[in-house]
Design a protein around this motif. Structure first.
Motif, PDB file in Angstrom:
ATOM      1  N   LEU A  69       0.913  -1.154   0.172  1.00  0.00           N
ATOM      2  CA  LEU A  69      -0.120  -0.050  -0.012  1.00  0.00           C
ATOM      3  C   LEU A  69       0.810   1.426   0.134  1.00  0.00           C
ATOM      4  CD1 LEU A  69      -2.792  -1.033   2.569  1.00  0.00           C
ATOM      5  CD2 LEU A  69      -3.083  -0.614   0.036  1.00  0.00           C
ATOM      6  N   ARG A  70       1.891   1.281   0.642  1.00  0.00           N
ATOM      7  CA  ARG A  70       2.841   2.501   0.718  1.00  0.00           C
ATOM      8  C   ARG A  70       3.876   2.351  -0.439  1.00  0.00           C
ATOM      9  NH1 ARG A  70       1.082   0.306   5.041  1.00  0.00           N
ATOM     10  NH2 ARG A  70       0.706   1.533   7.033  1.00  0.00           N
ATOM     11  N   ARG A  71       4.113   1.459  -1.147  1.00  0.00           N
ATOM     12  CA  ARG A  71       5.154   1.494  -2.095  1.00  0.00           C
ATOM     13  C   ARG A  71       4.771   2.277  -3.427  1.00  0.00           C
ATOM     14  NH1 ARG A  71       7.109  -3.779  -1.983  1.00  0.00           N
ATOM     15  NH2 ARG A  71       9.028  -3.124  -0.865  1.00  0.00           N
ATOM     16  N   ASP A  72       3.651   2.268  -3.704  1.00  0.00           N
ATOM     17  CA  ASP A  72       3.058   3.141  -4.819  1.00  0.00           C
ATOM     18  C   ASP A  72       3.650   4.699  -4.874  1.00  0.00           C
ATOM     19  OD1 ASP A  72       1.923   0.836  -5.781  1.00  0.00           O
ATOM     20  OD2 ASP A  72      -0.477   1.590  -5.147  1.00  0.00           O
ATOM     21  N   ASP A  73       3.771   5.226  -3.749  1.00  0.00           N
ATOM     22  CA  ASP A  73       4.083   6.497  -3.614  1.00  0.00           C
ATOM     23  C   ASP A  73       5.518   6.713  -3.748  1.00  0.00           C
ATOM     24  OD1 ASP A  73       1.694   7.438  -2.977  1.00  0.00           O
ATOM     25  OD2 ASP A  73       1.839   7.624  -0.845  1.00  0.00           O
ATOM     26  N   TYR A  74       6.341   5.516  -3.289  1.00  0.00           N
ATOM     27  CA  TYR A  74       7.851   5.533  -3.443  1.00  0.00           C
ATOM     28  C   TYR A  74       8.249   5.386  -5.121  1.00  0.00           C
ATOM     29  CZ  TYR A  74       8.953   5.284   1.347  1.00  0.00           C
ATOM     30  OH  TYR A  74       9.189   5.516   2.714  1.00  0.00           O
ATOM     31  N   VAL A  75       7.408   4.471  -5.813  1.00  0.00           N
ATOM     32  CA  VAL A  75       7.483   4.351  -7.144  1.00  0.00           C
ATOM     33  C   VAL A  75       7.277   5.455  -8.061  1.00  0.00           C
ATOM     34  CG1 VAL A  75       6.934   2.901  -9.002  1.00  0.00           C
ATOM     35  CG2 VAL A  75       7.250   1.737  -6.992  1.00  0.00           C
ATOM     36  N   ALA A  76       6.036   6.124  -7.650  1.00  0.00           N
ATOM     37  CA  ALA A  76       5.715   7.326  -8.430  1.00  0.00           C
ATOM     38  C   ALA A  76       6.704   8.465  -8.402  1.00  0.00           C
ATOM     39  CB  ALA A  76       4.367   7.929  -7.903  1.00  0.00           C
ATOM     40  N   GLY A  77       7.571   8.361  -7.191  1.00  0.00           N
ATOM     41  CA  GLY A  77       8.673   9.296  -7.118  1.00  0.00           C
ATOM     42  C   GLY A  77       9.849   9.199  -7.755  1.00  0.00           C
ATOM     43  N   LEU A  78       9.823   8.087  -8.392  1.00  0.00           N
ATOM     44  CA  LEU A  78      11.259   7.832  -9.044  1.00  0.00           C
ATOM     45  C   LEU A  78      11.413   8.587 -10.480  1.00  0.00           C
ATOM     46  CD1 LEU A  78      11.382   3.702  -8.999  1.00  0.00           C
ATOM     47  CD2 LEU A  78      13.011   5.312  -7.872  1.00  0.00           C
ATOM     48  N   SER A  79      12.653   8.850 -10.698  1.00  0.00           N
ATOM     49  CA  SER A  79      12.931   9.750 -11.683  1.00  0.00           C
ATOM     50  C   SER A  79      13.027   8.698 -12.810  1.00  0.00           C
ATOM     51  CB  SER A  79      14.568  10.359 -11.405  1.00  0.00           C
ATOM     52  OG  SER A  79      15.271   9.339 -11.574  1.00  0.00           O
ATOM     53  N   GLU A  80      13.384   9.255 -13.976  1.00  0.00           N
ATOM     54  CA  GLU A  80      13.528   8.275 -15.458  1.00  0.00           C
ATOM     55  C   GLU A  80      14.726   7.583 -15.342  1.00  0.00           C
ATOM     56  OE1 GLU A  80      13.135  10.786 -18.935  1.00  0.00           O
ATOM     57  OE2 GLU A  80      11.153  11.524 -18.423  1.00  0.00           O
ATOM     58  N   VAL A 129       5.538 -13.421  -1.363  1.00  0.00           N
ATOM     59  CA  VAL A 129       6.227 -12.180  -2.017  1.00  0.00           C
ATOM     60  C   VAL A 129       5.984 -12.388  -3.478  1.00  0.00           C
ATOM     61  CG1 VAL A 129       8.204 -11.098  -2.473  1.00  0.00           C
ATOM     62  CG2 VAL A 129       7.670 -11.492  -0.363  1.00  0.00           C
ATOM     63  N   ALA A 130       6.162 -13.746  -3.935  1.00  0.00           N
ATOM     64  CA  ALA A 130       6.234 -13.787  -5.497  1.00  0.00           C
ATOM     65  C   ALA A 130       4.854 -13.712  -6.042  1.00  0.00           C
ATOM     66  CB  ALA A 130       6.488 -15.603  -5.513  1.00  0.00           C
ATOM     67  N   GLU A 131       3.720 -13.840  -5.196  1.00  0.00           N
ATOM     68  CA  GLU A 131       2.426 -13.510  -5.669  1.00  0.00           C
ATOM     69  C   GLU A 131       1.914 -11.875  -5.560  1.00  0.00           C
ATOM     70  OE1 GLU A 131       0.134 -16.001  -2.877  1.00  0.00           O
ATOM     71  OE2 GLU A 131       0.860 -17.931  -3.592  1.00  0.00           O
ATOM     72  N   SER A 132       2.802 -11.144  -4.783  1.00  0.00           N
ATOM     73  CA  SER A 132       2.475 -10.013  -4.733  1.00  0.00           C
ATOM     74  C   SER A 132       2.682  -9.400  -6.062  1.00  0.00           C
ATOM     75  CB  SER A 132       3.211  -9.220  -3.423  1.00  0.00           C
ATOM     76  OG  SER A 132       4.691  -9.226  -3.963  1.00  0.00           O
ATOM     77  N   SER A 133       2.339  -7.769  -6.077  1.00  0.00           N
ATOM     78  CA  SER A 133       2.270  -7.119  -7.365  1.00  0.00           C
ATOM     79  C   SER A 133       3.740  -6.111  -7.258  1.00  0.00           C
ATOM     80  CB  SER A 133       1.165  -6.288  -7.569  1.00  0.00           C
ATOM     81  OG  SER A 133       0.694  -5.641  -6.549  1.00  0.00           O
ATOM     82  N   LEU A 134       4.796  -6.736  -6.904  1.00  0.00           N
ATOM     83  CA  LEU A 134       5.861  -5.971  -6.955  1.00  0.00           C
ATOM     84  C   LEU A 134       6.188  -5.319  -8.373  1.00  0.00           C
ATOM     85  CD1 LEU A 134       8.433  -4.812  -5.289  1.00  0.00           C
ATOM     86  CD2 LEU A 134       9.635  -6.697  -6.071  1.00  0.00           C
ATOM     87  N   PRO A 135       6.406  -3.990  -8.580  1.00  0.00           N
ATOM     88  CA  PRO A 135       6.411  -3.495  -9.872  1.00  0.00           C
ATOM     89  C   PRO A 135       7.508  -3.946 -10.539  1.00  0.00           C
ATOM     90  CG  PRO A 135       6.073  -1.599  -8.274  1.00  0.00           C
ATOM     91  CD  PRO A 135       6.255  -3.028  -7.632  1.00  0.00           C
ATOM     92  N   GLU A 136       7.799  -4.116 -11.759  1.00  0.00           N
ATOM     93  CA  GLU A 136       8.635  -4.857 -12.564  1.00  0.00           C
ATOM     94  C   GLU A 136       9.941  -4.050 -12.396  1.00  0.00           C
ATOM     95  OE1 GLU A 136      10.620  -8.070 -14.700  1.00  0.00           O
ATOM     96  OE2 GLU A 136       8.602  -7.900 -13.751  1.00  0.00           O
ATOM     97  N   GLY A 137       9.821  -2.849 -12.410  1.00  0.00           N
ATOM     98  CA  GLY A 137      11.100  -2.048 -12.407  1.00  0.00           C
ATOM     99  C   GLY A 137      11.839  -1.891 -11.115  1.00  0.00           C
ATOM    100  N   LEU A 138      11.124  -2.552 -10.098  1.00  0.00           N
ATOM    101  CA  LEU A 138      12.120  -2.868  -8.675  1.00  0.00           C
ATOM    102  C   LEU A 138      12.485  -4.175  -8.707  1.00  0.00           C
ATOM    103  CD1 LEU A 138       9.629  -1.112  -5.937  1.00  0.00           C
ATOM    104  CD2 LEU A 138      11.429  -0.303  -7.491  1.00  0.00           C
ATOM    105  N   ARG A 139      12.252  -4.882  -9.709  1.00  0.00           N
ATOM    106  CA  ARG A 139      13.255  -6.291  -9.540  1.00  0.00           C
ATOM    107  C   ARG A 139      14.567  -6.192 -10.114  1.00  0.00           C
ATOM    108  NH1 ARG A 139       9.128 -10.008  -8.723  1.00  0.00           N
ATOM    109  NH2 ARG A 139       6.969  -9.261  -9.204  1.00  0.00           N
ATOM    110  N   PHE A 140      15.230  -5.365  -9.447  1.00  0.00           N
ATOM    111  CA  PHE A 140      16.718  -4.998  -9.867  1.00  0.00           C
ATOM    112  C   PHE A 140      17.480  -5.915  -9.730  1.00  0.00           C
ATOM    113  CE2 PHE A 140      16.732  -3.312  -5.708  1.00  0.00           C
ATOM    114  CZ  PHE A 140      17.963  -3.376  -5.356  1.00  0.00           C
TER     115      PHE A 140
END
Length: 218
Positions: A69-80, A129-140
């Protein structure tokens, strides 16, 4: 009726989290959890969760959901062109937000540390965790990042998982005792900086001398 059941379920979850954190997951019986929760029905865990594995899964799912629930705000703040520090902050920041919002005393960090030493609980954590919706961009850690091979990233992520859970568990105990005067924001900033530094450190063994599996906490 549903709200009463939801409240009873939440009390059981809180009781289990506390007892597992203090005594260890394998050392606490279902009966003890039910008694600590003040429930009259000694089969309450089976009724609400289907059994012990269901209870553990519900505890892990609750934590992962609160972080998501809290991760969306972090992802939204990522730069290009986010840095490794940005990625690490997106992965770890929600953990410290969740810990900061728990009432004192809290048991979440110590519970997560206990999860990491019980093989069956680790498998539950990995599955959730595997079933959760972790954004692909964070699978670094899946692939090369800034010239750091995947094998090295995975090994470092494994070590970091244990470092962070252990450090947070220790800080939570001190906060509960009143011997740590800081807060989770300060702890989080320090550990995020340390984790980013470890991830991005020089590589002198590019093939990864120690092949740890990736862990679900980061």
């Amino acid at each position: 009726m549903g709200s009463q059941s939801d409240r009873a379920r939440e009390v059981l979850l809180n009781s289990a989290e506390e007892l597992f954190a203090i005594h260890g997951i394998d050392a606490v019986s279902n009966r003890r959890i039910v008694d600590h929760a003040g429930a009259a029905n000694h089969s309450a865990i089976s009724y609400h969760f289907g059994g012990r594995d269901g209870l553990l899964r519900a505890l892990v799912e609750r934590h992962v959901a609160e972080m998501s629930l809290r991760r969306d705000d972090y992802v939204a703040g990522l730069s290009e062109t986010p840095s490794i520090h940005d990625f690490v902050r997106c992965r770890m920041g929600p953990l410290f937000d969740v810990l900061a919002e728990l009432p004192r005393p809290s048991w979440r960090a110590h519970f997560l540390a206990q999860v990491g030493i019980v093989p069956s609980a680790v498998e539950i954590m990995k599955a959730v965790v595997a079933e959760s919706s972790l954004p692909e961009g964070l699978r670094f850690i899946h692939g090369e990042a800034e010239g750091i091979p995947e094998g090295v990233l995975r090994g470092r992520a494994y070590l970091l998982a244990h470092m962070v859970t252990s450090a947070c568990s220790d800080q939570e105990v001190r906060m509960n005792e009143g011997t740590h005067k800081g807060d989770w924001e300060q702890v989080g900033r320090f550990l995020i900086d340390a984790a980013a530094g470890m991830i991005a450190g020089p590589v002198t063994s590019p093939d990864g001398a120690i092949r740890y599996p990736s862990m679900p906490y980061l």
